[in-house]
Design an enzyme around this catalytic site. Structure first.
Site, PDB file in Angstrom:
ATOM      1  CG  ASP A  69      -0.239  -0.489   2.460  1.00  0.00           C
ATOM      2  OD1 ASP A  69       0.950  -0.154   2.644  1.00  0.00           O
ATOM      3  OD2 ASP A  69      -0.871  -1.215   3.258  1.00  0.00           O
ATOM      4  CG  ASP A  71       1.067   4.072   4.370  1.00  0.00           C
ATOM      5  OD1 ASP A  71      -0.075   3.792   3.966  1.00  0.00           O
ATOM      6  OD2 ASP A  71       1.754   3.301   5.058  1.00  0.00           O
ATOM      7  CG  ASP A 154      10.037   0.514  12.350  1.00  0.00           C
ATOM      8  OD1 ASP A 154      10.218   1.139  11.280  1.00  0.00           O
ATOM      9  OD2 ASP A 154       9.211  -0.421  12.452  1.00  0.00           O
TER      10      ASP A 154
END
Ligand code: ATP
Ligand code: MG
Length: 454
Positions: A69, A71, A154
């Protein structure tokens, strides 16, 4: 002041200026971006906002993989974003995300955020509390600059921003170089970042399996010590993360990595048993391998089927134990199902809506053995026949010879026309029980060895 300095030394937030990498060096073209995501970034930009494709999509395109996907990250606030799109909705309490819809597609748009849990020593505990209270802490919704947004992500390869306008990649933490080296590296001090959110340990495992990346030594080092922290994570979040790993198309590698890091104890302790026992290993591998194949071929793979597989031996053992306690066979079977699922749910809160399918898959296994009279015809119409049959096939691919023979019979029975089906039927079952020990025909020679049957 000193804390700030320490933070800088640790690397967190150290990169306030990104390397801006031109398309000639990274190769990601505008055409590779989902049209809906392009529309979103273009609209935001036309209003004077910064807008980038971010996270997994940039990483995957850089690695020549197809993103799951797209973002978008921007400096527009959720209200400003919503005002720009006719079909948009704010979701989430912990941090507001805006979903922008184009046709059937959804683009997730987030406002640049700062991490406020890393600038004091007390922060580690605060970070823990935030995770423990998962979902309700609005303090997490602190907007920030793009560089702060990059620093709270992260791994370095997950902190890349692609600007569709000039096709450049903005790289704050050397993510492009790490992608080329195939290294998964935590941004900032790994121990602090894992303590803030222990789920990052699972994410490290998942990404290294999915991307075939090596986990950087310093990133990996604290995992063994911090693994028990996963016990404090709400089991519903663990379930979501585990399913991402199990349905990533790289479950086989992921599960091994998980176990190698000692991360499975709080989540799937059964992995110890099933991956060590020679009798269980082939089946579990068949389940993981088959799921990986299905996903890579774009076919569906259901969480219920996966759980039915992972828990199959636990269920059977429980069933056996209950029979030994004197319960009648089918009562023992249904009770074993409930017991197995409830026990496992304490660790991994899989939704109750999966129970029905898991139980049906299990309950079909002994029914496949009934291959005479009208029963096989009726069973073909069972709504879960396909899932049950696929499960039986996998049992056959494991070390279960009896299941392989039965699966083969069903493969032929399903493919045959009605006349041939009648020929395939085994002799009627009146004396089924007494016959079991006599091995009357080769087709039934293995009866009784199949652990799934009564
Ligand atoms: P996938 O392809 O599996 O979706 P992804 O990188 O897009 O991978 P997501 O879980 O969708 O992973 O998260 C999107 C981005 O949000 C990540 O790339 C990362 O930058 C950031 N992110 C997500 N979860 C965390 C976390 N627990 N800690 C820090 N950053 C995170
Ligand atoms: Mg994603």
């Amino acid at each position: 002041m000193i804390r700030r300095l320490i933070r800088k030394i640790l690397g967190r937030g150290a990169s306030t200026t990104p390397r801006i990498i031109p398309v000639s060096q990274h190769g990601i073209r505008r055409e590779q971006i989902h049209p809906c995501a392009l529309k979103v970034t273009r609209t935001l930009r036309a209003e004077g906002f910064a807008a980038f494709i971010v996270g997994g999509a940039v990483r995957d395109l850089l690695l020549k993989k197809t993103p799951k996907d797209f973002d978008v990250a921007t400096n527009a606030t959720p209200d400003q974003i919503r005002a720009l799109f006719r079909r948009a909705r704010a979701i989430g309490r912990r941090f507001q995300i805006v979903h922008v819809y184009c046709g059937a597609d959804t683009i997730e748009v987030t406002t640049f955020r700062a991490s406020q849990d890393s600038n004091s020593e007390a922060s580690e505990d605060e970070g823990l509390r935030q995770t423990a209270a998962d979902g309700r802490i609005l303090r997490d919704n602190v907007f920030g600059s793009q560089s702060e947004d990059a620093a709270r992500r992260d791994f370095t390869v997950n902190a890349l921003y692609y600007d569709p306008h000039d096709e450049s990649v903005w790289d704050y933490h050397n993510g492009v170089a790490d992608a080329q080296k195939r290294v998964l590296r935590m941004i900032g001090d790994p121990k602090t970042r894992f303590r803030e959110d222990p789920v990052r340990m699972l994410r490290a495992t998942r990404f290294s399996a999915k991307l075939d990346f090596h986990i950087d030594t310093a990133t990996r080092a604290p995992i063994a010590e911090l693994a028990p922290m996963l016990e404090h994570i709400p089991s519903a979040r663990l379930y979501d993360e585990m399913m991402k790993l199990l349905l990533s198309g790289h479950a086989e590698r992921g599960v091994h990595q998980l176990r190698a890091e000692g991360l499975h104890h709080g989540i799937l302790p059964i992995l110890d048993t099933v991956l060590d026992a020679p009798a269980h290993k082939p089946f579990i591998h068949a389940v993981l391998h088959d799921t990986d194949l299905r996903i890579r071929e774009g076919r569906s793979a259901s969480p219920a089927f996966m759980l039915a597989g992972l828990l199959w031996f636990v269920f059977q053992k429980t069933w056996e134990d209950l029979k030994d306690e004197g319960l009648p066979d089918s009562t023992a079977m249904y009770e074993a199902m409930d017991e197995t699922l409830e026990r496992q749910r304490k660790q991994l809160a899989f939704p109750r809506r999966l129970d029905g399918t898991i139980k049906e898959i299990w309950a079909l296994q002994p029914r496949f053995e009934q291959r005479s009279g009208a029963r096989p015809f009726r069973l073909l119409d069972h709504p879960r026949w396909r899932a049950g049959y696929d499960f039986l096939l996998l049992r056959g691919h494991g070390a279960d010879g009896a299941a392989a023979e039965i699966a083969d019979w069903w493969t032929r029975f399903e493919a045959a026309d009605d006349a041939t089906r009648n020929d395939l039927l085994l002799p009627t079952s009146g004396e089924r029980r007494p016959r079991r020990r006599r091995k009357r025909s080769p087709a039934r020679a293995t009866d009784g060895e199949d652990a799934g049957r009564e």
